[in-house]
Design a protein around this motif. Structure first.
Motif, PDB file in Angstrom:
ATOM      1  N   LEU A  81       0.819  -1.216   0.000  1.00 32.47           N
ATOM      2  CA  LEU A  81       0.000   0.000   0.000  1.00 32.47           C
ATOM      3  C   LEU A  81       0.850   1.262   0.000  1.00 32.47           C
ATOM      4  O   LEU A  81       0.322   2.371  -0.058  1.00 32.47           O
ATOM      5  CB  LEU A  81      -0.926   0.012   1.215  1.00 32.47           C
ATOM      6  CG  LEU A  81      -1.965  -1.123   1.281  1.00 32.47           C
ATOM      7  CD1 LEU A  81      -2.754  -1.051   2.589  1.00 32.47           C
ATOM      8  CD2 LEU A  81      -2.918  -1.052   0.095  1.00 32.47           C
ATOM      9  N   ASP A  82       2.159   1.086   0.039  1.00 35.33           N
ATOM     10  CA  ASP A  82       3.063   2.230   0.097  1.00 35.33           C
ATOM     11  C   ASP A  82       3.255   2.857  -1.281  1.00 35.33           C
ATOM     12  O   ASP A  82       3.038   2.218  -2.317  1.00 35.33           O
ATOM     13  CB  ASP A  82       4.424   1.819   0.663  1.00 35.33           C
ATOM     14  CG  ASP A  82       4.326   1.304   2.094  1.00 35.33           C
ATOM     15  OD1 ASP A  82       3.435   1.803   2.821  1.00 35.33           O
ATOM     16  OD2 ASP A  82       5.105   0.409   2.462  1.00 35.33           O
ATOM     17  N   VAL A  83       3.681   4.105  -1.262  1.00 31.91           N
ATOM     18  CA  VAL A  83       3.926   4.852  -2.488  1.00 31.91           C
ATOM     19  C   VAL A  83       5.343   5.406  -2.441  1.00 31.91           C
ATOM     20  O   VAL A  83       5.822   5.822  -1.378  1.00 31.91           O
ATOM     21  CB  VAL A  83       2.914   6.015  -2.646  1.00 31.91           C
ATOM     22  CG1 VAL A  83       3.198   6.822  -3.904  1.00 31.91           C
ATOM     23  CG2 VAL A  83       1.494   5.477  -2.665  1.00 31.91           C
ATOM     24  N   THR A  84       6.021   5.375  -3.578  1.00 29.99           N
ATOM     25  CA  THR A  84       7.380   5.902  -3.651  1.00 29.99           C
ATOM     26  C   THR A  84       7.409   7.377  -3.271  1.00 29.99           C
ATOM     27  O   THR A  84       6.606   8.171  -3.782  1.00 29.99           O
ATOM     28  CB  THR A  84       7.950   5.730  -5.071  1.00 29.99           C
ATOM     29  OG1 THR A  84       7.893   4.343  -5.427  1.00 29.99           O
ATOM     30  CG2 THR A  84       9.377   6.222  -5.156  1.00 29.99           C
ATOM     31  N   ALA A  85       8.312   7.731  -2.380  1.00 31.53           N
ATOM     32  CA  ALA A  85       8.431   9.120  -1.946  1.00 31.53           C
ATOM     33  C   ALA A  85       8.835  10.009  -3.124  1.00 31.53           C
ATOM     34  O   ALA A  85       9.725   9.666  -3.901  1.00 31.53           O
ATOM     35  CB  ALA A  85       9.471   9.223  -0.834  1.00 31.53           C
ATOM     36  N   GLY A  86       8.156  11.108  -3.264  1.00 27.92           N
ATOM     37  CA  GLY A  86       8.478  12.048  -4.333  1.00 27.92           C
ATOM     38  C   GLY A  86       8.001  11.620  -5.706  1.00 27.92           C
ATOM     39  O   GLY A  86       8.476  12.152  -6.713  1.00 27.92           O
TER      40      GLY A  86
END
Length: 211
Positions: A81-86
């Protein structure tokens, strides 16, 4: 005149015989393989997709392996569920993976059939399939609904079985059908084949020549 009548009768008999010989050829078989996951060549007919294309961190793979019951396609990976930072993509959530067939050579006609069957073994994570043992899943074509990333969408769309251009399977960390296990983590689906079945009597009209 009698010679002409004899030729006409011979031609008529030959036509009747041809119709008798080929009538079964006019009726499609009761089942048709669409995909058979028994070789690496079969994998070339598919490509993978996931939320990683939009800044997510989910991943998936597709390979051929011996799952103890002969060769099978193994669709596996990890839902995050995580998203790449930036990330340049402004997405509110991630957590999906899928395998989509490459477009057929034009399209395939499944109009003579009413059901799609899959021989598979899932882990409960699949959106439309909830099997822990190798089973035969049958899905009537009439029950197919428009979806996006594994979730049913409210759209006035109707499937045209005579012009099917591709197929796909997907997993989703959130949503899906009631009762299916969801959430981030590893997933795996073993799939042997996909077929089209005709479970109902085919309605057809045959024309006969009267003597």
């Amino acid at each position: 005149m009698s010679r002409f009548r004899a030729l006409w009768q011979a031609s008529l008999n030959a036509t009747k015989k041809a119709l008798t010989w080929n009538v079964e050829d006019l009726i499609p078989p009761s089942e048709r393989y669409i995909f058979n996951f028994n070789s690496k060549e079969e994998l070339k007919k598919w490509h993978l997709y996931s939320d990683s294309e939009y800044g997510g961190l989910s991943s998936a793979s597709l390979e051929i392996a011996d799952a103890g019951n002969g060769l099978s396609g193994i669709f596996s990976g990890n839902l995050s569920l995580d998203v790449t930072a930036g990330s340049k993509w402004n997405i509110s959530r991630s957590g999906f993976c899928g395998m989509r067939s490459k477009k057929f050579d034009g399209f395939i006609d499944l109009d003579p059939y009413d059901t799609i069957a899959l021989k598979l073994k899932g882990d409960g994570q699949m959106l439309h399939i909830y099997y822990l043992y190798r089973e035969l899943a049958k899905i009537p074509l009439a029950r197919y609904l428009p979806t996006w990333r594994g979730n049913v969408i409210d759209a006035e769309l109707e499937m045209n079985p005579s012009r099917v251009v591709g197929m796909s399977l997907s997993v989703n960390a959130e949503g899906g059908v009631p009762g299916a296990r969801s959430g981030p983590g590893d997933f795996q689906l073993e799939i042997d084949w996909i077929k089209a079945l005709r479970t109902q009597q085919l309605q057809s009209s045959l024309f006969f020549i009267a003597a």
